[in-house]
Design a protein around this motif. Structure first.
Motif, short mmCIF file in Angstrom:
data_model
loop_
_atom_site.label_atom_id
_atom_site.label_comp_id
_atom_site.label_asym_id
_atom_site.label_seq_id
_atom_site.Cartn_x
_atom_site.Cartn_y
_atom_site.Cartn_z
N HIS A 1 21.13 -4.42 19.92
CA HIS A 1 20.14 -4.82 18.91
C HIS A 1 18.93 -5.41 19.62
CE1 HIS A 1 22.62 -4.44 15.23
NE2 HIS A 1 23.64 -4.75 16.03
N PRO A 2 17.81 -5.57 18.93
CA PRO A 2 16.70 -6.37 19.48
C PRO A 2 17.21 -7.78 19.79
CG PRO A 2 16.00 -5.14 17.54
CD PRO A 2 17.49 -4.97 17.63
N TRP A 3 16.64 -8.42 20.80
CA TRP A 3 17.19 -9.68 21.30
C TRP A 3 17.29 -10.76 20.21
CZ3 TRP A 3 14.36 -14.12 20.93
CH2 TRP A 3 12.98 -14.01 20.76
N ALA A 4 16.38 -10.77 19.25
CA ALA A 4 16.40 -11.81 18.22
C ALA A 4 17.66 -11.74 17.36
CB ALA A 4 15.16 -11.70 17.33
N TRP A 5 18.25 -10.56 17.24
CA TRP A 5 19.48 -10.39 16.45
C TRP A 5 20.60 -11.26 16.99
CZ3 TRP A 5 24.50 -8.66 17.21
CH2 TRP A 5 25.22 -8.24 16.09
N TYR A 6 20.62 -11.48 18.30
CA TYR A 6 21.70 -12.25 18.93
C TYR A 6 21.51 -13.76 18.80
CZ TYR A 6 22.80 -7.70 20.91
OH TYR A 6 23.13 -6.38 21.05
N LEU A 7 20.40 -14.20 18.22
CA LEU A 7 20.12 -15.63 18.10
C LEU A 7 20.49 -16.19 16.73
CD1 LEU A 7 16.63 -15.81 19.87
CD2 LEU A 7 18.92 -16.15 20.87
N ALA A 8 21.03 -15.36 15.85
CA ALA A 8 21.42 -15.83 14.52
C ALA A 8 22.61 -16.79 14.63
CB ALA A 8 21.79 -14.65 13.63
N LEU A 9 22.68 -17.74 13.70
CA LEU A 9 23.79 -18.70 13.71
C LEU A 9 25.14 -18.00 13.52
CD1 LEU A 9 22.27 -21.65 11.63
CD2 LEU A 9 22.60 -21.52 14.11
N GLU A 10 25.16 -17.00 12.68
CA GLU A 10 26.39 -16.23 12.47
C GLU A 10 26.30 -14.91 13.21
OE1 GLU A 10 29.00 -17.35 10.88
OE2 GLU A 10 28.06 -19.22 10.23
N GLU A 11 27.31 -14.61 13.99
CA GLU A 11 27.32 -13.32 14.70
C GLU A 11 27.50 -12.18 13.71
OE1 GLU A 11 29.88 -12.86 18.01
OE2 GLU A 11 29.23 -14.70 19.01
N GLY A 12 26.73 -11.13 13.91
CA GLY A 12 26.87 -9.94 13.08
C GLY A 12 27.99 -9.05 13.57
N GLY A 13 28.21 -7.96 12.86
CA GLY A 13 29.23 -7.01 13.26
C GLY A 13 28.93 -6.40 14.62
N ASP A 14 29.99 -6.09 15.38
CA ASP A 14 29.78 -5.60 16.74
C ASP A 14 30.30 -4.18 16.96
OD1 ASP A 14 32.49 -6.11 16.65
OD2 ASP A 14 32.45 -7.72 18.13
N VAL A 15 30.54 -3.46 15.86
CA VAL A 15 30.91 -2.04 15.97
C VAL A 15 30.15 -1.25 14.91
CG1 VAL A 15 33.23 -2.51 16.88
CG2 VAL A 15 32.90 -2.23 14.42
N ILE A 16 29.94 0.01 15.20
CA ILE A 16 29.42 0.96 14.21
C ILE A 16 30.49 2.03 14.06
CG2 ILE A 16 27.68 2.70 13.69
CD1 ILE A 16 25.66 1.04 15.23
N GLU A 17 31.10 2.07 12.89
CA GLU A 17 32.15 3.04 12.61
C GLU A 17 31.68 3.97 11.50
OE1 GLU A 17 36.26 0.73 13.64
OE2 GLU A 17 35.32 0.23 11.72
N LEU A 18 31.80 5.26 11.76
CA LEU A 18 31.33 6.25 10.80
C LEU A 18 32.49 7.15 10.37
CD1 LEU A 18 28.13 7.26 12.77
CD2 LEU A 18 28.23 5.76 10.77
N PRO A 19 32.48 7.62 9.14
CA PRO A 19 33.53 8.56 8.71
C PRO A 19 33.42 9.86 9.49
CG PRO A 19 31.79 8.40 7.06
CD PRO A 19 31.50 7.33 8.07
N ILE A 20 34.56 10.49 9.71
CA ILE A 20 34.57 11.78 10.41
C ILE A 20 33.79 12.79 9.58
CG2 ILE A 20 36.01 13.67 11.23
CD1 ILE A 20 38.16 11.65 11.92
N GLU A 21 32.91 13.51 10.25
CA GLU A 21 32.01 14.45 9.57
C GLU A 21 32.43 15.88 9.88
OE1 GLU A 21 27.37 15.97 9.94
OE2 GLU A 21 27.97 14.04 10.79
N ASP A 22 32.55 16.68 8.85
CA ASP A 22 32.86 18.10 9.01
C ASP A 22 31.54 18.85 9.10
OD1 ASP A 22 33.94 20.58 9.13
OD2 ASP A 22 34.90 20.54 7.16
N SER A 23 31.07 19.05 10.33
CA SER A 23 29.76 19.66 10.56
C SER A 23 29.92 21.15 10.85
CB SER A 23 29.09 18.99 11.76
OG SER A 23 29.65 19.47 12.97
N PRO A 24 28.81 21.91 10.87
CA PRO A 24 28.89 23.33 11.24
C PRO A 24 29.45 23.56 12.64
CG PRO A 24 26.78 22.83 10.21
CD PRO A 24 27.45 21.52 10.45
N ALA A 25 29.31 22.57 13.52
CA ALA A 25 29.81 22.72 14.89
C ALA A 25 31.26 22.29 15.04
CB ALA A 25 28.94 21.91 15.84
N GLY A 26 31.83 21.67 13.99
CA GLY A 26 33.18 21.15 14.08
C GLY A 26 33.22 19.70 13.63
N LEU A 27 34.39 19.10 13.67
CA LEU A 27 34.55 17.72 13.24
C LEU A 27 33.90 16.76 14.24
CD1 LEU A 27 38.24 17.71 11.99
CD2 LEU A 27 36.17 17.78 10.60
#
Length: 276
Positions: A67-93
């Protein structure tokens, strides 16, 4: 037993097609924009990177972001993962997921082996500071703990065996999910270094066991042309090998060294990536 050159030439399935690579890099750019993050590093982490994809294998894309450095200065820590649903794309899952940089460095400080796997992936996607991050082995490698890593791989192997070897059949892919971590543990026992990600390199540990390598060669051939969820009859020779080596390595792992390094340097590295 086939030669190393034969094994290296064996796969007929392109690990990542040009279509899939372009789509994945577009998805990564979209994720960076939507989440307002800088993707530092992105790679393939599954069977395609291990060297034994099936025709229907997912694209297992893993990335590290900041994140931009200011994001890490918040009193409460934010989420530390990005999880996405599996996508069925034209190239495959597409299976995409990422870790925040601070989470990544904290796990590295604990010698989490997954990070070294990502760093040596043979399939790397374009990202902001990919080359820079990949060249940090000199900083990261002293944190690698052979005893922790060996137990990590043995745990994966043991848990998969307990789940999958209860009946008369087992899915082809599950044999590899048992074999690869076991061979990685064997590598650590022998060399006390980071094991290669690609299975073909780990198979060199079995030079004196042609019956096992022949079984694995046959499985690799079948996996290239078969749905990886397809169940096959259990292979007694492989089952015996897995059980025997798992028991042996669980004792041998107790004698491996741990990592003992100054951890303060990671704070400076963290700040450098944030531009501070």
């Amino acid at each position: 037993m086939g030669s190393d050159s034969q094994r290296l030439a064996m796969p007929n399935i392109p690990p990542v097609s040009m279509e899939a690579k372009a789509l994945i890099e577009t998805r990564l750019a979209t994720i960076a924009n939507e989440h307002q993050v800088n993707i530092i590093y992105a790679c393939e982490s599954g069977s395609r990177a291990w060297g034994f994809p099936s025709p229907d294998s997912d694209y297992d894309v893993r990335f590290i972001y900041a994140h931009p450095w200011a994001w890490y200065l918040a009193l409460e820590e934010g989420g530390d993962v990005i999880e996405l649903p599996i996508e069925d794309s034209p190239a495959g899952l597409l299976d995409l997921g990422g870790w925040d940089l601070r989470k990544t460095l904290r796990l590295l400080r604990k010698s989490t082996p997954v990070i070294w796997e990502w760093l040596q992936s043979p399939i790397v996607y374009q990202a902001g500071q990919t080359n820079r991050f990949r060249e940090l082995h000199g900083v990261f490698d002293p944190f690698y703990s052979p005893i922790s890593a060996c137990h990590h791989y043995l745990s994966i192997c043991r848990n998969t065996m307990e789940r999958e070897l209860g009946g008369s059949q087992v899915k082809i892919k599950k044999y590899f999910y048992m074999l690869r971590p076991l061979l990685a543990a064997m590598w650590i026992e022998r060399y006390q270094t980071v094991p290669p990600m690609e299975l073909v390199q780990l198979l060199r540990l079995l030079g004196g066991q042609p019956e096992i390598t022949n079984c694995i060669d046959g499985l690799m051939e079948r996996k290239q042309h078969t749905d990886e969820q397809f169940p096959i009859a259990r292979i007694p020779e492989l089952d015996d090998f897995l059980m025997r080596e798992l028991d042996r390595l669980q004792e041998a792992a107790k004698l491996l060294p741990s990592a003992k390094v100054d951890k303060t340097g990671l704070d400076k590295l963290f700040q450098e990536f944030l531009g501070l």
